[in-house]
Design a protein around this motif. Structure first.
Motif, PDB file in Angstrom:
ATOM      1  N   SER A  43       6.996  -3.388  -9.440  1.00  0.00           N
ATOM      2  CA  SER A  43       5.673  -3.781  -8.975  1.00  0.00           C
ATOM      3  C   SER A  43       5.144  -4.999  -9.703  1.00  0.00           C
ATOM      4  N   VAL A 291       0.813   0.643  -3.164  1.00  0.00           N
ATOM      5  CA  VAL A 291      -0.264   0.245  -4.073  1.00  0.00           C
ATOM      6  C   VAL A 291      -0.653   1.461  -4.904  1.00  0.00           C
ATOM      7  N   ILE A 322       1.225  -3.190  -7.497  1.00  0.00           N
ATOM      8  CA  ILE A 322       1.546  -3.418  -6.094  1.00  0.00           C
ATOM      9  C   ILE A 322       3.027  -3.730  -5.974  1.00  0.00           C
ATOM     10  N   VAL A 341      -7.997  -5.810  -3.526  1.00  0.00           N
ATOM     11  CA  VAL A 341      -6.968  -5.085  -2.781  1.00  0.00           C
ATOM     12  C   VAL A 341      -7.051  -5.407  -1.294  1.00  0.00           C
TER      13      VAL A 341
END
Length: 508
Positions: A43, A291, A322, A341
């Motif tokens: 991520s 996420v 993410i 986001v």
């Protein structure tokens, strides 16, 4: 003619009250969180990400809409989130996505969907105006819904609690939904939001997770309790709001609370692992953005403070990771926000937000993650219980400035002072920083007008709540309905078609 690439699926994994300082670069080493550590490895990890507001309902409305509480008017845990504010669920659904929610989002008001096509569970908190603060009665405690320190003095072990029952249900329905999605009976891309209430207090955990932390090195706070008289004014207000003088919190209470909190991180990690496993076995992992985020943090006894409701790092900083196709994995230290986001998802899914961007406070983090752009100063607001007037904050580079009309400014340099022990606002060497940031904040916020807006909202809601609780009562709480006659095998279904369509993968 070039074909338009398929839009990615999106799985949002949200937890409640997870302190971001425990995620300096994914989960801290002492945390038993193998699934989150594996997710972190693939991520983009935003190590300095902040909530828009350190309280559940305001934070979540801002997270979903990309707008600060002053825009959403969700100032506290009993303020309506109105239906005309677009959320990421609206934007994605408008673009052809199937949108679903399993778990908590703390929507207040009659709209309990806010763009979600499907909601799989009820919420854990009430949806009405009953928890409305009252700025006309500063210092008044409403004991039946204000936090007290019973969560701390009662910390320990249990195999089932109100919150464990809820999150067990959230995970079950989310896994079932992922199995349904894996059957590919709906050709649309999907966005599934799974929102757990742990590790939010009360600090009570299942024995097998509790036992993981018997020798944990992090059971004592880094900053010891600060006497009430030496706390800053807002911290004093929060201590009064939590009825601190009615409870004696021992060092062992603190250790047990932190131990249970860490244990509940492991509990949530296991649930998340189960969902990621279904995603993988359903052959959807390669096409899905994942996420991981929290709404706000928890002070965990640092400085003698608990829960949230302030802008110290433990309360305001949150984990944000993410994992997305084409997005480089790695640590990003530039401050970011949960406000980001929505525009980030829109960027990754190629959605056009130009029509609403003038009213959006977030920024896409894709350029930041790819090393091609930055992010401006990060704003925060708080105007809920424990406050007597709105507080605002700005994180810019290493600096954080907190302003309130009732209090002296608080300026800290987080590079030099990560535990925020020294207020530099009166330091002559910091005067240029204080002036520059104060001017920027005054340009963004009119605190007197903000205060008037909050007071007017509170007054309206007190009238409406009292009226609606007289006579016939119609609850706004979401009531999930199950179409039992459309599940499993029924006489209006062809058995051969049913069995084939419900199997995935097929032909193996």
């Amino acid at each position: 003619m070039t074909a338009t690439p398929a839009r990615p699926n999106i799985l949002i994994l949200m937890v409640d009250q997870l302190n971001g300082t425990l995620f300096p670069d994914g989960p801290a080493d002492f945390l038993h969180a193998p699934n989150l550590k594996a997710l972190a490895a693939r991520s983009a990890r935003f190590a300095n990400s902040y909530t828009a507001s350190p309280l559940c309902a305001p934070a979540r409305a801002s997270f979903m809409s990309g707008q600060l509480p002053r825009r959403t008017r969700v100032y506290d845990n009993a303020a309506e989130f109105t239906s005309d504010i677009p959320t990421y669920a609206h934007h994605l659904r408008r673009a052809g996505y199937h949108t679903a929610l399993s778990g908590k989002m703390h929507f207040v008001g009659p709209d309990q969907l806010h763009g979600f096509e499907e909601r799989l569970t009820t919420d854990i908190y009430p949806a009405d105006f009953g928890w409305t603060p009252d700025y006309t009665k500063p210092g008044e405690r409403i004991d039946w819904w204000y936090h007290n320190l019973g969560s701390v003095t009662g910390a320990g072990v249990a195999e089932i609690t109100n919150q464990l029952e809820y999150d067990d249900e959230v995970a079950y329905h989310a896994a079932r939904k992922l199995y349904d999605l894996s059957r590919r009976q709906d050709e649309r891309p999907w966005c599934l939001t799974v929102s757990f209430t742990h590790p939010h207090d009360p600090y009570v955990a299942r024995r097998r997770f509790w036992d993981l932390y018997e020798d944990c090195p992090a059971l004592d706070p880094v900053v010891p309790p600060i006497p009430f008289a030496r706390q800053d004014p807002h911290s004093q207000r929060l201590m009064l709001a939590s009825d601190h003088d009615k409870s004696v919190v021992t060092p062992e209470d603190v250790r047990r609370s932190r131990r249970a909190y860490f244990a509940n991180i492991s509990y949530v990690d296991e649930k998340i692992g189960e969902l990621l496993d279904v995603l993988e076995r359903g052959r959807m992992a390669q096409d899905t953005i994942v996420v991981f985020v929290s709404d706000h943090g928890d002070m965990l006894g640092e400085r003698g403070l608990w829960f949230k409701m302030n802008f110290f790092e433990g309360s305001a900083r949150v984990p944000l990771m993410i994992s997305a196709p084409g997005l480089p994995a790695g640590r990003i230290d530039m401050p970011a926000s949960t406000l980001d986001v929505l525009p980030t998802l829109a960027d990754l899914a190629s959605l056009d937000l130009s029509g609403v961007m003038p009213w959006t406070d977030g920024e896409s983090l894709v350029p930041l993650a790819r090393g091609t752009g930055g992010r401006g100063p990060v704003p925060m607001e708080y105007a809920a219980e424990g406050s007597y007037a709105p507080l605002v904050a700005l994180r810019e580079g290493p600096w954080k400035l907190v302003l309130c009309e009732l209090d002296p400014p608080v300026l800290t340099n987080l590079d030099e002072d990560p535990h925020e022990r020294v207020n530099r606002a009166a330091d002559p060497a910091c005067a240029p920083v204080l002036v520059r940031m104060t001017e920027a904040m005054n340009a963004r916020w009119d605190l007197s007008r903000f205060d008037a807006e909050v007071r007017a909202s509170q007054a309206r809601r007190h009238v409406v709540y009292e009226a609606l609780r007289n006579g016939a009562y119609y609850p706004w709480d979401f009531q999930p309905l199950q179409k039992a006659s459309e599940r499993y095998m029924r006489n209006h279904m062809d058995l051969n078609i049913l069995e084939d369509s419900q199997r995935y993968p097929r032909g193996e």
